[in-house]
Design a protein around this motif. Structure first.
Motif, mmCIF file in Angstrom:
data_model
loop_
_atom_site.group_PDB
_atom_site.id
_atom_site.type_symbol
_atom_site.label_atom_id
_atom_site.label_comp_id
_atom_site.label_asym_id
_atom_site.label_seq_id
_atom_site.Cartn_x
_atom_site.Cartn_y
_atom_site.Cartn_z
ATOM 1 N N LYS A 10 0.826 -1.212 0.000
ATOM 2 C CA LYS A 10 0.000 0.000 0.000
ATOM 3 C C LYS A 10 0.860 1.262 0.000
ATOM 4 C CE LYS A 10 -4.476 -1.301 1.951
ATOM 5 N NZ LYS A 10 -5.451 -1.043 3.026
ATOM 6 N N GLN A 11 1.950 1.234 0.783
ATOM 7 C CA GLN A 11 2.827 2.402 0.823
ATOM 8 C C GLN A 11 3.519 2.606 -0.522
ATOM 9 O OE1 GLN A 11 3.696 4.928 3.557
ATOM 10 N NE2 GLN A 11 3.921 5.594 1.431
ATOM 11 N N GLY A 12 4.000 1.491 -1.113
ATOM 12 C CA GLY A 12 4.626 1.603 -2.426
ATOM 13 C C GLY A 12 3.665 2.147 -3.466
ATOM 14 N N LEU A 13 2.421 1.686 -3.440
ATOM 15 C CA LEU A 13 1.411 2.157 -4.379
ATOM 16 C C LEU A 13 1.130 3.639 -4.184
ATOM 17 C CD1 LEU A 13 -0.667 1.525 -6.564
ATOM 18 C CD2 LEU A 13 -2.246 0.777 -4.770
ATOM 19 N N GLY A 19 3.768 10.034 -7.921
ATOM 20 C CA GLY A 19 4.827 10.379 -8.860
ATOM 21 C C GLY A 19 6.241 10.136 -8.369
ATOM 22 N N ARG A 20 6.400 9.278 -7.362
ATOM 23 C CA ARG A 20 7.741 9.036 -6.809
ATOM 24 C C ARG A 20 8.288 7.693 -7.270
ATOM 25 N NH1 ARG A 20 7.538 10.618 -0.470
ATOM 26 N NH2 ARG A 20 9.796 10.773 -0.807
ATOM 27 N N GLN A 21 9.582 7.677 -7.532
ATOM 28 C CA GLN A 21 10.305 6.451 -7.867
ATOM 29 C C GLN A 21 10.522 5.654 -6.587
ATOM 30 O OE1 GLN A 21 14.523 6.965 -8.957
ATOM 31 N NE2 GLN A 21 13.986 6.144 -10.973
ATOM 32 N N ILE A 22 10.348 4.318 -6.654
ATOM 33 C CA ILE A 22 10.483 3.509 -5.441
ATOM 34 C C ILE A 22 11.369 2.298 -5.696
ATOM 35 C CG2 ILE A 22 8.170 4.189 -4.656
ATOM 36 C CD1 ILE A 22 7.272 1.290 -5.345
ATOM 37 N N TRP A 23 11.876 1.728 -4.603
ATOM 38 C CA TRP A 23 12.642 0.492 -4.629
ATOM 39 C C TRP A 23 11.946 -0.522 -3.718
ATOM 40 C CZ3 TRP A 23 14.715 4.887 -6.148
ATOM 41 C CH2 TRP A 23 15.733 4.875 -7.127
ATOM 42 N N LEU A 24 11.706 -1.711 -4.266
ATOM 43 C CA LEU A 24 11.091 -2.798 -3.504
ATOM 44 C C LEU A 24 12.137 -3.883 -3.287
ATOM 45 C CD1 LEU A 24 8.501 -4.121 -2.290
ATOM 46 C CD2 LEU A 24 8.147 -5.176 -4.541
ATOM 47 N N CYS A 25 12.352 -4.248 -2.026
ATOM 48 C CA CYS A 25 13.331 -5.283 -1.666
ATOM 49 C C CYS A 25 12.583 -6.504 -1.144
ATOM 50 C CB CYS A 25 14.279 -4.789 -0.581
ATOM 51 S SG CYS A 25 15.183 -3.297 -1.014
ATOM 52 N N THR A 26 13.021 -7.686 -1.572
ATOM 53 C CA THR A 26 12.407 -8.939 -1.127
ATOM 54 C C THR A 26 13.503 -9.928 -0.755
ATOM 55 O OG1 THR A 26 10.593 -8.602 -2.712
ATOM 56 C CG2 THR A 26 10.788 -10.778 -1.698
ATOM 57 N N ALA A 44 11.103 1.482 -0.287
ATOM 58 C CA ALA A 44 11.786 2.704 0.138
ATOM 59 C C ALA A 44 11.880 3.692 -1.023
ATOM 60 C CB ALA A 44 13.182 2.375 0.646
ATOM 61 N N VAL A 45 12.117 4.954 -0.657
ATOM 62 C CA VAL A 45 12.399 6.018 -1.624
ATOM 63 C C VAL A 45 13.751 6.618 -1.257
ATOM 64 C CG1 VAL A 45 10.000 6.540 -2.180
ATOM 65 C CG2 VAL A 45 11.057 7.621 -0.202
ATOM 66 N N ARG A 104 13.663 -1.672 -8.925
ATOM 67 C CA ARG A 104 13.334 -0.251 -9.066
ATOM 68 C C ARG A 104 12.064 -0.109 -9.893
ATOM 69 N NH1 ARG A 104 17.281 3.115 -12.556
ATOM 70 N NH2 ARG A 104 15.594 3.232 -14.084
ATOM 71 N N PHE A 105 11.123 0.692 -9.396
ATOM 72 C CA PHE A 105 9.864 0.938 -10.095
ATOM 73 C C PHE A 105 9.740 2.426 -10.411
ATOM 74 C CE2 PHE A 105 9.008 -3.066 -8.026
ATOM 75 C CZ PHE A 105 8.121 -3.728 -8.866
ATOM 76 N N GLU A 106 9.429 2.720 -11.665
ATOM 77 C CA GLU A 106 9.170 4.096 -12.066
ATOM 78 C C GLU A 106 7.699 4.422 -11.828
ATOM 79 O OE1 GLU A 106 11.597 6.064 -12.970
ATOM 80 O OE2 GLU A 106 13.025 4.395 -12.846
ATOM 81 N N PRO A 107 7.368 5.686 -11.570
ATOM 82 C CA PRO A 107 5.966 6.070 -11.330
ATOM 83 C C PRO A 107 5.174 6.123 -12.628
ATOM 84 C CG PRO A 107 7.378 7.994 -11.240
ATOM 85 C CD PRO A 107 8.299 6.809 -11.398
ATOM 86 N N GLU A 108 4.916 4.955 -13.211
ATOM 87 C CA GLU A 108 4.206 4.866 -14.478
ATOM 88 C C GLU A 108 3.076 3.861 -14.348
ATOM 89 O OE1 GLU A 108 7.591 3.968 -16.835
ATOM 90 O OE2 GLU A 108 7.597 1.823 -16.351
#
Length: 324
Positions: A10-13, A19-26, A44-45, A104-108
């Motif tokens: 939910k936070q990543g979404l 419009g923020r770029q995010i990083w998801l770690c697993t 995280a951002v 890494r996820f772009e805000p698209e």
């Protein structure tokens, strides 16, 4: 309180939609001692804001420092913490080793749609697999069965399974049932105890404050939609009026584990009753683990509960009994 995985997604979404770029770690694999297991997530951002957990804190701080320095520019990569990992090699206090997938996820739109599908899986009733190709950077999602390990890798493809938190429905209270509930809570299960006797529930509420206790016949709760594909059902009372009805309703659901306590002789009599009275088929009865649990020579309620939860873990992780 929402499950931590759901909080992470939910936070990543929310960040992506703003419009923020995010990083998801697993966490993919662990070696030796490790605070959290495969499938644990953190988002995280670059500013250092984050949600989730990969360890007891040491990995998170190091990752965020490196993220601020721009060390994770690649879309998908696996990094190692512990012996032989990121330089300078970082020895974890627990002495373990963790491999972590960093995306890494772009805000698209594609990223937002991907996170929405993960959110739907976590709040729904079915499990979802997401496959990440380390070379191409592609990500795909699809339905997944109720059992199997949370993380696997084949060549350049990493597959991660998400879905609703595993649920344990305890059909009726007994000393073994109380220990099962306690162990399941420690394993991160959502525990629901159904018993039509209010005095038993009052007593259990003090022992199991984090379980959900419902004054209802277990079969009624199950018939009203209490099971999903990540649900295990255990009947541990030796009371046919409770246990038999529970089993009859459970086999009509997608529960990944159904078990009932009793000796081999008692179990045979129960199966005969279910076939004659309830019309259960051979396929239905093959879904019922009876006698329940692994054969560990268990005698005390706590020992029996350990054997029950061990068998549930075995089935949930897709391990054949012959492989033990």
């Amino acid at each position: 309180m929402e499950h931590l995985d759901l909080q992470v997604i939910k936070q990543g979404l929310q960040w992506l939609e703003s419009g923020r770029q995010i990083w998801l770690c697993t966490v993919l694999t662990t070696f030796g001692s490790a605070p959290r297991g495969p499938g644990s997530m953190l988002v995280a951002v670059p500013s250092g804001e984050n949600c989730g957990s990969l360890s007891g804190g040491c990995i998170e701080d190091d990752f965020l420092d490196r993220l601020k320095l721009g060390q994770f520019a690649a879309h998908n990569q696996i990094v190692r913490y512990g012996d032989g990992g990121l330089q300078p090699t970082m020895a974890l206090p627990c002495g373990g080793v963790l491999d972590v997938l960093v995306e890494r996820f772009e805000p698209e739109r594609s990223s937002i749609d991907h996170f929405r599908s993960l959110e739907t899986a976590l709040v729904g009733r079915d499990r979802l697999s997401r496959t990440i190709n380390l070379k191409s950077g592609s990500r795909t999602t699809g339905p997944h069965g109720p059992t199997g390990r949370s993380v696997s890798r084949s060549g350049e493809d990493v597959t991660i399974i998400l879905g609703p938190v595993r649920r344990l429905i305890v059909a009726g209270l007994s000393p073994v049932a109380e220990f099962c509930a306690e162990f399941a809570l420690a394993l991160g299960y959502e525990v629901i105890i159904c018993d039509p006797h209010p005095e038993r529930l009052i007593k259990a509420s003090a022992l199991l404050p984090n379980a959900k206790l419902i004054e209802v016949l277990p079969a009624v709760f199950i018939a009203q939609g209490g099971c999903h594909a990540a649900t295990a059902v255990v009947a541990l009372t030796h009371d046919p009026r409770l246990d038999d009805l529970t089993l009859m309703e459970s086999v009509r659901t997608d529960a990944f584990y159904i078990g009932a306590m009793g000796s081999s002789k008692t179990s045979l009599k129960r199966m005969d009753r279910l076939e004659r009275i309830a019309g259960l088929t051979t396929q239905d009865m093959q879904r019922i683990s009876a006698p329940i649990g692994l054969h560990l020579g268990s005698k005390t309620p706590a020992e029996i509960a350990i054997s029950v939860m061990a068998d549930i873990l075995r089935v949930g992780n897709g391990i054949d009994r012959a492989a033990l």
